[in-house]
Scaffold this active site. Structure first.
Site, PDB file in Angstrom:
ATOM      1  N   TYR A 101       0.737  -1.123  -0.045  1.00 13.97           N
ATOM      2  CA  TYR A 101       0.044   0.019  -0.130  1.00 13.97           C
ATOM      3  C   TYR A 101       0.765   1.334   0.133  1.00 13.97           C
ATOM      4  O   TYR A 101       1.963   1.286   0.393  1.00 13.97           O
ATOM      5  CB  TYR A 101      -1.061  -0.026   1.287  1.00 13.97           C
ATOM      6  CG  TYR A 101      -0.147   0.301   2.560  1.00 13.97           C
ATOM      7  CD1 TYR A 101       0.167   1.613   2.966  1.00 13.97           C
ATOM      8  CD2 TYR A 101       0.504  -0.876   3.330  1.00 13.97           C
ATOM      9  CE1 TYR A 101       0.815   1.625   4.219  1.00 13.97           C
ATOM     10  CE2 TYR A 101       1.341  -0.650   4.541  1.00 13.97           C
ATOM     11  CZ  TYR A 101       1.258   0.640   4.880  1.00 13.97           C
ATOM     12  OH  TYR A 101       1.916   0.662   5.978  1.00 13.97           O
ATOM     13  N   PHE A 150       2.582   9.551   3.425  1.00 13.20           N
ATOM     14  CA  PHE A 150       2.953   9.486   4.837  1.00 13.20           C
ATOM     15  C   PHE A 150       3.032   8.161   5.462  1.00 13.20           C
ATOM     16  O   PHE A 150       3.824   8.126   6.633  1.00 13.20           O
ATOM     17  CB  PHE A 150       1.701  10.166   5.818  1.00 13.20           C
ATOM     18  CG  PHE A 150       0.546   9.301   5.710  1.00 13.20           C
ATOM     19  CD1 PHE A 150       0.514   8.143   6.575  1.00 13.20           C
ATOM     20  CD2 PHE A 150      -0.355   9.617   4.707  1.00 13.20           C
ATOM     21  CE1 PHE A 150      -0.910   7.598   6.516  1.00 13.20           C
ATOM     22  CE2 PHE A 150      -1.757   8.802   5.088  1.00 13.20           C
ATOM     23  CZ  PHE A 150      -1.883   7.933   5.565  1.00 13.20           C
ATOM     24  N   ASP A 151       2.930   7.021   4.619  1.00 10.03           N
ATOM     25  CA  ASP A 151       3.478   5.761   4.964  1.00 10.03           C
ATOM     26  C   ASP A 151       3.169   5.149   3.645  1.00 10.03           C
ATOM     27  O   ASP A 151       2.339   5.158   2.798  1.00 10.03           O
ATOM     28  CB  ASP A 151       2.255   5.321   5.972  1.00 10.03           C
ATOM     29  CG  ASP A 151       2.953   3.902   6.330  1.00 10.03           C
ATOM     30  OD1 ASP A 151       4.015   3.525   6.234  1.00 10.03           O
ATOM     31  OD2 ASP A 151       2.069   3.212   7.115  1.00 10.03           O
ATOM     32  N   ILE A 194      -7.763   0.680  10.899  1.00  7.31           N
ATOM     33  CA  ILE A 194      -8.931   1.753  11.017  1.00  7.31           C
ATOM     34  C   ILE A 194     -10.253   1.153  10.169  1.00  7.31           C
ATOM     35  O   ILE A 194     -10.081   0.400   9.350  1.00  7.31           O
ATOM     36  CB  ILE A 194      -8.284   2.980  10.364  1.00  7.31           C
ATOM     37  CG1 ILE A 194      -7.862   2.705   8.612  1.00  7.31           C
ATOM     38  CG2 ILE A 194      -7.209   3.861  11.239  1.00  7.31           C
ATOM     39  CD1 ILE A 194      -7.302   4.054   8.048  1.00  7.31           C
ATOM     40  N   TYR A 222      -8.340   8.566  11.115  1.00  9.06           N
ATOM     41  CA  TYR A 222      -7.925   8.702  12.632  1.00  9.06           C
ATOM     42  C   TYR A 222      -8.602   9.988  13.436  1.00  9.06           C
ATOM     43  O   TYR A 222      -8.203  10.457  14.134  1.00  9.06           O
ATOM     44  CB  TYR A 222      -6.578   8.990  12.232  1.00  9.06           C
ATOM     45  CG  TYR A 222      -5.611   7.792  12.072  1.00  9.06           C
ATOM     46  CD1 TYR A 222      -5.293   7.035  12.877  1.00  9.06           C
ATOM     47  CD2 TYR A 222      -5.136   7.815  10.735  1.00  9.06           C
ATOM     48  CE1 TYR A 222      -4.492   6.000  12.652  1.00  9.06           C
ATOM     49  CE2 TYR A 222      -4.567   6.645  10.390  1.00  9.06           C
ATOM     50  CZ  TYR A 222      -3.952   5.644  11.121  1.00  9.06           C
ATOM     51  OH  TYR A 222      -3.323   4.639  10.979  1.00  9.06           O
ATOM     52  N   PHE A 270      -5.499   5.972  -0.142  1.00  3.32           N
ATOM     53  CA  PHE A 270      -4.628   4.623  -0.132  1.00  3.32           C
ATOM     54  C   PHE A 270      -4.850   3.794  -1.304  1.00  3.32           C
ATOM     55  O   PHE A 270      -5.994   3.539  -1.856  1.00  3.32           O
ATOM     56  CB  PHE A 270      -5.100   3.660   1.146  1.00  3.32           C
ATOM     57  CG  PHE A 270      -4.922   4.178   2.351  1.00  3.32           C
ATOM     58  CD1 PHE A 270      -3.295   3.680   2.894  1.00  3.32           C
ATOM     59  CD2 PHE A 270      -5.636   4.837   3.445  1.00  3.32           C
ATOM     60  CE1 PHE A 270      -2.765   4.232   4.241  1.00  3.32           C
ATOM     61  CE2 PHE A 270      -4.992   5.022   4.585  1.00  3.32           C
ATOM     62  CZ  PHE A 270      -3.776   4.691   4.971  1.00  3.32           C
TER      63      PHE A 270
END
Length: 267
Positions: free
Chosen positions: A160, A170-171, A188, A214, A231
């Protein structure tokens, strides 16, 4: 006679200009800040403490809603309070004012963030191919696939990349070069719901509202509060949940007590 005087005047003017060119131009001195002299351990400690507090405070100021502050007045108030001099505001009034200001500024900032998030998702859902679930989760099928879909109790293996609204990553397991495995019910809500739509080999793009991500607090300074997340997810594998075998309780027979009967006759 007049011609002679004119020639002399021209010569004098020329000589003055030549002398002026020879003289260096006077530049006013640049004021130099007075040097701080640390003459003893207490001075050194005090200056070091000031640097430490100032550095931490500068970082904390960045977190004030709106990001604005008057440094000169901040230092003045700090200095007066530190020296126990009289201040314009009492300590109690200052505390109340600061608390009210932060609350109002935070509310205003949060309202702007929520409006920005809602506008982003409202515009995105109109794009070709984007579908929306009843919860508000939006998704786009990038690579379709048929087959079994994971259940919430299953463990999934995925690749991902996660970005914010502005496209900032961010990831990313893709950037790390290593897929990740996790129980689907341990992430989540947007992921738990979204991956149940996928089959192994498929690739989806999810647009997750902050309520399914979040929330109002964000995550670890990486995801801001009220942030919808984007995502791209590829489902690589599913590990079915296997419940632990039931262990039957072995019932031990109850102990029976027997009364001893005397064989001797009573006299």
């Amino acid at each position: 006679m007049k011609k002679i005087l004119l020639v002399v005047s021209v010569l004098i003017l020329a000589l003055n200009n030549a002398e002026a060119k020879k003289k260096p131009v006077q530049i006013p001195p640049v004021p130099v800040a007075p040097q701080i002299v640390l003459t003893n351990d207490v001075d050194s400690m005090s200056y070091a403490l000031g640097i430490n507090i100032g550095s931490d405070f500068a970082n904390n100021l960045k977190g004030i809603p709106g990001g604005k502050s008057n440094i000169d007045l901040l230092i003045k108030g700090f200095s007066q309070a530190l020296k126990e001099d009289s201040t314009i505001l009492t300590k109690e009034v200052a505390q109340t004012y600061f608390r009210d200001y932060i609350t109002k500024a935070q509310t205003k900032e949060n309202d702007l963030k929520k409006a920005e998030a809602e506008n982003f998702l409202a515009e995105n859902k109109l794009k070709e191919g984007v579908q929306t679930t009843p919860s508000g989760l939006q998704y786009l099928i990038l690579t379709p696939s048929e087959g079994e879909k994971p259940q919430p109790t299953d463990t999934v293996k995925v690749h991902y990349t996660g970005t914010l609204m502005d496209g900032k990553v961010f990831d990313s397991s893709v950037e790390r070069g290593e897929p990740i495995e996790f129980p689907l019910n341990g992430v989540i809500p947007g992921w738990t719901e979204g991956l149940q739509l996928m089959s192994v080999g498929s690739k989806y793009k999810f647009y997750i509202p902050y309520q399914l991500a979040y929330g109002e607090r964000g995550a670890g300074g990486v995801v801001p509060p009220y942030s919808p997340l984007v995502f791209e997810v590829e489902l690589l594998g599913i590990k079915k949940f296997v419940p632990a075998p039931k262990v039957e309780e072995v019932k031990t027979p109850a102990k029976t007590t027997t009364k001893k009967v005397s064989t001797t006759k009573k006299k």
